[in-house]
Design a protein around this motif. Structure first.
Motif, PDB file in Angstrom:
ATOM      1  N   GLU A 114     -12.072  24.038  74.565  1.00 54.71           N
ATOM      2  CA  GLU A 114     -12.341  23.606  73.292  1.00 54.71           C
ATOM      3  C   GLU A 114     -12.758  22.250  73.211  1.00 54.71           C
ATOM      4  OE1 GLU A 114      -9.930  25.151  70.497  1.00 54.71           O
ATOM      5  OE2 GLU A 114     -10.323  27.252  70.809  1.00 54.71           O
ATOM      6  N   ARG A 115     -13.645  21.772  72.337  1.00 52.16           N
ATOM      7  CA  ARG A 115     -13.921  20.191  72.274  1.00 52.16           C
ATOM      8  C   ARG A 115     -13.907  19.898  70.561  1.00 52.16           C
ATOM      9  NH1 ARG A 115     -12.942  20.551  76.827  1.00 52.16           N
ATOM     10  NH2 ARG A 115     -14.196  19.440  78.407  1.00 52.16           N
ATOM     11  N   LEU A 116     -13.309  19.234  70.351  1.00 53.17           N
ATOM     12  CA  LEU A 116     -13.259  18.673  69.002  1.00 53.17           C
ATOM     13  C   LEU A 116     -13.575  17.504  68.743  1.00 53.17           C
ATOM     14  CD1 LEU A 116     -11.713  19.902  66.485  1.00 53.17           C
ATOM     15  CD2 LEU A 116      -9.726  18.109  66.773  1.00 53.17           C
ATOM     16  N   PRO A 117     -14.770  17.328  67.984  1.00 54.60           N
ATOM     17  CA  PRO A 117     -15.385  16.213  67.938  1.00 54.60           C
ATOM     18  C   PRO A 117     -14.669  14.951  67.103  1.00 54.60           C
ATOM     19  CG  PRO A 117     -16.338  17.595  66.249  1.00 54.60           C
ATOM     20  CD  PRO A 117     -15.409  18.431  66.916  1.00 54.60           C
ATOM     21  N   ALA A 118     -15.299  13.798  67.159  1.00 49.45           N
ATOM     22  CA  ALA A 118     -14.553  12.532  66.702  1.00 49.45           C
ATOM     23  C   ALA A 118     -14.317  12.979  65.217  1.00 49.45           C
ATOM     24  CB  ALA A 118     -15.367  11.494  67.030  1.00 49.45           C
ATOM     25  N   ARG A 119     -15.185  13.452  64.701  1.00 43.62           N
ATOM     26  CA  ARG A 119     -14.655  13.603  63.055  1.00 43.62           C
ATOM     27  C   ARG A 119     -13.581  14.698  63.045  1.00 43.62           C
ATOM     28  NH1 ARG A 119     -20.024  15.693  60.622  1.00 43.62           N
ATOM     29  NH2 ARG A 119     -19.543  17.479  61.812  1.00 43.62           N
ATOM     30  N   GLY A 120     -13.402  15.540  64.016  1.00 46.12           N
ATOM     31  CA  GLY A 120     -12.209  16.551  63.778  1.00 46.12           C
ATOM     32  C   GLY A 120     -10.878  15.883  64.135  1.00 46.12           C
ATOM     33  N   TRP A 121     -10.922  14.874  65.247  1.00 49.24           N
ATOM     34  CA  TRP A 121      -9.689  14.108  65.579  1.00 49.24           C
ATOM     35  C   TRP A 121      -9.570  13.198  64.164  1.00 49.24           C
ATOM     36  CZ3 TRP A 121      -6.620  15.636  69.125  1.00 49.24           C
ATOM     37  CH2 TRP A 121      -7.315  16.528  70.091  1.00 49.24           C
ATOM     38  N   LEU A 122     -10.343  12.658  63.805  1.00 51.64           N
ATOM     39  CA  LEU A 122     -10.208  11.885  62.490  1.00 51.64           C
ATOM     40  C   LEU A 122      -9.405  12.633  61.315  1.00 51.64           C
ATOM     41  CD1 LEU A 122     -10.466   9.276  60.851  1.00 51.64           C
ATOM     42  CD2 LEU A 122     -12.932   9.820  60.046  1.00 51.64           C
ATOM     43  N   GLY A 123     -10.128  13.985  61.143  1.00 48.13           N
ATOM     44  CA  GLY A 123      -9.359  14.777  60.279  1.00 48.13           C
ATOM     45  C   GLY A 123      -8.154  15.157  60.458  1.00 48.13           C
ATOM     46  N   MET A 124      -7.778  15.389  61.685  1.00 46.24           N
ATOM     47  CA  MET A 124      -6.568  15.516  62.224  1.00 46.24           C
ATOM     48  C   MET A 124      -5.488  14.387  61.710  1.00 46.24           C
ATOM     49  SD  MET A 124      -5.856  18.410  63.806  1.00 46.24           S
ATOM     50  CE  MET A 124      -6.507  19.926  64.481  1.00 46.24           C
ATOM     51  N   ALA A 125      -6.064  13.153  62.196  1.00 48.17           N
ATOM     52  CA  ALA A 125      -5.128  12.119  61.642  1.00 48.17           C
ATOM     53  C   ALA A 125      -4.984  11.959  60.274  1.00 48.17           C
ATOM     54  CB  ALA A 125      -6.007  10.830  62.267  1.00 48.17           C
ATOM     55  N   LEU A 126      -5.915  12.082  59.283  1.00 51.59           N
ATOM     56  CA  LEU A 126      -5.748  11.875  57.992  1.00 51.59           C
ATOM     57  C   LEU A 126      -4.940  12.989  57.726  1.00 51.59           C
ATOM     58  CD1 LEU A 126      -9.402  11.005  56.770  1.00 51.59           C
ATOM     59  CD2 LEU A 126      -7.684   9.582  57.165  1.00 51.59           C
ATOM     60  N   GLY A 127      -5.082  14.385  58.204  1.00 51.23           N
ATOM     61  CA  GLY A 127      -4.022  15.265  57.757  1.00 51.23           C
ATOM     62  C   GLY A 127      -2.518  14.908  57.957  1.00 51.23           C
ATOM     63  N   LEU A 128      -2.180  14.582  59.066  1.00 52.97           N
ATOM     64  CA  LEU A 128      -1.041  14.207  59.389  1.00 52.97           C
ATOM     65  C   LEU A 128      -0.395  13.003  58.532  1.00 52.97           C
ATOM     66  CD1 LEU A 128       1.401  14.609  61.214  1.00 52.97           C
ATOM     67  CD2 LEU A 128       0.555  12.944  62.825  1.00 52.97           C
ATOM     68  N   ALA A 129      -1.356  12.115  58.363  1.00 49.82           N
ATOM     69  CA  ALA A 129      -0.895  10.887  57.323  1.00 49.82           C
ATOM     70  C   ALA A 129      -0.627  11.376  56.014  1.00 49.82           C
ATOM     71  CB  ALA A 129      -2.172   9.967  57.302  1.00 49.82           C
ATOM     72  N   GLY A 130      -1.534  12.422  55.390  1.00 50.36           N
ATOM     73  CA  GLY A 130      -1.391  12.752  53.990  1.00 50.36           C
ATOM     74  C   GLY A 130       0.088  13.648  53.986  1.00 50.36           C
ATOM     75  N   VAL A 131       0.445  14.321  55.082  1.00 51.49           N
ATOM     76  CA  VAL A 131       1.722  15.105  55.062  1.00 51.49           C
ATOM     77  C   VAL A 131       2.822  14.120  55.012  1.00 51.49           C
ATOM     78  CG1 VAL A 131       3.376  16.601  56.424  1.00 51.49           C
ATOM     79  CG2 VAL A 131       0.886  17.361  56.058  1.00 51.49           C
ATOM     80  N   ALA A 132       2.483  13.064  55.625  1.00 56.04           N
ATOM     81  CA  ALA A 132       3.583  11.866  55.707  1.00 56.04           C
ATOM     82  C   ALA A 132       3.806  11.294  54.260  1.00 56.04           C
ATOM     83  CB  ALA A 132       3.324  10.827  56.941  1.00 56.04           C
ATOM     84  N   LEU A 133       2.844  11.120  53.632  1.00 54.68           N
ATOM     85  CA  LEU A 133       2.799  10.511  52.266  1.00 54.68           C
ATOM     86  C   LEU A 133       3.595  11.406  51.438  1.00 54.68           C
ATOM     87  CD1 LEU A 133      -0.723   8.673  51.809  1.00 54.68           C
ATOM     88  CD2 LEU A 133       1.706   7.704  52.464  1.00 54.68           C
ATOM     89  N   VAL A 134       3.237  12.586  51.492  1.00 55.27           N
ATOM     90  CA  VAL A 134       3.916  13.717  50.745  1.00 55.27           C
ATOM     91  C   VAL A 134       5.490  13.602  50.778  1.00 55.27           C
ATOM     92  CG1 VAL A 134       4.051  16.090  50.210  1.00 55.27           C
ATOM     93  CG2 VAL A 134       1.646  15.133  50.331  1.00 55.27           C
ATOM     94  N   LEU A 135       5.822  13.757  52.036  1.00 54.46           N
ATOM     95  CA  LEU A 135       7.315  13.960  52.449  1.00 54.46           C
ATOM     96  C   LEU A 135       7.980  12.543  52.465  1.00 54.46           C
ATOM     97  CD1 LEU A 135       6.807  16.366  55.411  1.00 54.46           C
ATOM     98  CD2 LEU A 135       7.305  16.991  53.045  1.00 54.46           C
ATOM     99  N   ALA A 136       7.241  11.108  52.336  1.00 49.64           N
ATOM    100  CA  ALA A 136       7.906  10.273  52.505  1.00 49.64           C
ATOM    101  C   ALA A 136       9.289   9.979  51.460  1.00 49.64           C
ATOM    102  CB  ALA A 136       6.929   8.981  52.146  1.00 49.64           C
ATOM    103  N   PRO A 137       9.035  10.416  50.043  1.00 51.34           N
ATOM    104  CA  PRO A 137      10.296  10.307  49.482  1.00 51.34           C
ATOM    105  C   PRO A 137      11.643  11.119  49.860  1.00 51.34           C
ATOM    106  CG  PRO A 137       8.389  10.663  48.121  1.00 51.34           C
ATOM    107  CD  PRO A 137       7.948  10.989  49.394  1.00 51.34           C
ATOM    108  N   LYS A 138      11.308  12.104  50.589  1.00 42.99           N
ATOM    109  CA  LYS A 138      12.297  12.968  51.089  1.00 42.99           C
ATOM    110  C   LYS A 138      12.768  12.532  52.461  1.00 42.99           C
ATOM    111  CE  LYS A 138      10.553  16.876  48.534  1.00 42.99           C
ATOM    112  NZ  LYS A 138      10.119  18.499  48.447  1.00 42.99           N
ATOM    113  N   VAL A 139      11.983  11.971  53.231  1.00 43.04           N
ATOM    114  CA  VAL A 139      12.337  11.854  54.547  1.00 43.04           C
ATOM    115  C   VAL A 139      13.233  10.451  54.662  1.00 43.04           C
ATOM    116  CG1 VAL A 139      11.545  11.485  56.926  1.00 43.04           C
ATOM    117  CG2 VAL A 139      10.375  12.666  55.575  1.00 43.04           C
ATOM    118  N   THR A 140      14.460  10.593  54.299  1.00 43.53           N
ATOM    119  CA  THR A 140      15.296   9.334  54.171  1.00 43.53           C
ATOM    120  C   THR A 140      16.631   9.290  55.034  1.00 43.53           C
ATOM    121  OG1 THR A 140      16.477  10.261  52.309  1.00 43.53           O
ATOM    122  CG2 THR A 140      14.539   8.913  51.897  1.00 43.53           C
ATOM    123  N   GLY A 141      16.983  10.733  55.100  1.00 40.11           N
ATOM    124  CA  GLY A 141      18.222  10.692  55.612  1.00 40.11           C
ATOM    125  C   GLY A 141      18.290  11.077  57.299  1.00 40.11           C
TER     126      GLY A 141
END
Length: 289
Positions: A114-141
């Motif tokens: 399978e081949r994921l184009p550059a736009r797909g890898w960018l989407g993956m990175a943005l998705g992970l960053a978005g999850v990190a922001l959502v969970l940031a207030p909870k990821v403390t301990g």
């Protein structure tokens, strides 16, 4: 059109797993609940398959289905629940789970060409960053072991194993089992997941089961809509298309769970979490185009 409908339904259902895990906590030990959930789904789909006279896998294929179910649900959920019970912050576990789409995308290249184009890898990175922001207030301990808990290194190792398990299960679905009937496959694979849950129950000596209405409602939801509906949809999407595109939807599960927690339990949502939800949505759209 059908794929888009299934994708939306999958995300909506999969995200409720976080809510169910919280809802059952006062009433049942987690792996005992998972055993009932997996066994119930296996029985339900076995009846459906028998009524519909769906073809069952050949005897030589059963071990593969049992392994797939054990990886996709049994080991993943059992290990995740155990790590959280040992003191791993639930937000950290959810964030680790969000690494699964990236791992799937990387491994799908050599396994399925399978081949994921550059736009797909960018989407993956943005998705992970978005999850990190959502969970940031909870990821403390991070890991804060209670008295008598397992060592921190073991807890972290098991949590990473959980992510590896669902990744392997997703890839196994696409490679080895793509031709089998979904109804019978779900029945056999949930039986495989139930075996893993039973092992966890025995090893961890789990016995607590308080038959409150909330527990029974959660069990029905888990049987029909989570192990039955959501996992079946994931299997269907993996069989029909690109593994990275299918699993990229998992980026939306933690943000949706945060919104559900706000609506059901009054959990607060900070502006950074709302921004993270929007970023994860943009990432998924890019990854799936």
């Amino acid at each position: 059109m059908l794929t888009s409908i299934v994708a939306a339904a999958f995300v909506a259902l999969w995200s409720t797993g976080f809510i169910v895990a919280r809802a059952i906590k006062p009433y049942a030990d987690p792996n005992l609940f998972l055993l009932a959930r997996f066994a119930g789904t296996a029985a339900l789909f076995a009846v459906v398959a028998l009524v519909a006279r769906a073809p069952w896998p050949a005897r030589r294929e059963w071990p593969r289905h049992l392994i797939a179910g054990a990886l996709l649900q049994g080991v993943y959920l059992g290990a995740s629940y155990w790590a959280v019970a040992q003191g791993l912050n639930a937000g950290v576990m959810a964030l680790l789970g969000a690494l699964q789409p990236l791992a799937t995308a990387v491994l799908a290249v050599p396994l399925f060409n399978e081949r994921l184009p550059a736009r797909g890898w960018l989407g993956m990175a943005l998705g992970l960053a978005g999850v990190a922001l959502v969970l940031a207030p909870k990821v403390t301990g991070g890991v804060a072991p209670p008295s008598g808990a397992a060592p921190a290194w073991l807890v972290v190792t098991v949590s990473v194993l959980a992510v590896g398990s669902i990744t392997a299960g997703s890839l196994y679905q696409k490679g080895k089992l793509a031709q089998s009937d979904l109804r019978t496959a779900v029945a056999v694979q949930n039986f495989g997941a139930a075996i893993v849950a039973a092992v966890f129950v025995v090893l961890l000596h789990e016995t607590r089961w308080i038959g409150a209405p909330a527990l029974w409602v959660s069990l029905v939801w888990g049987v029909v809509f989570l192990s039955g509906g959501a996992v079946t949809m994931l299997m269907w999407m993996l069989r029909r298309g690109n593994a990275a595109r299918a699993t990229s939807l998992l980026f939306l599960a933690p943000p949706l769970a945060a919104l559900q927690g706000y609506g059901l339990f009054g959990e607060t949502l900070a502006p950074i979490q709302l921004a993270g939800f929007a970023l994860a949505l943009v990432g998924v759209v890019l990854a799936r185009r």
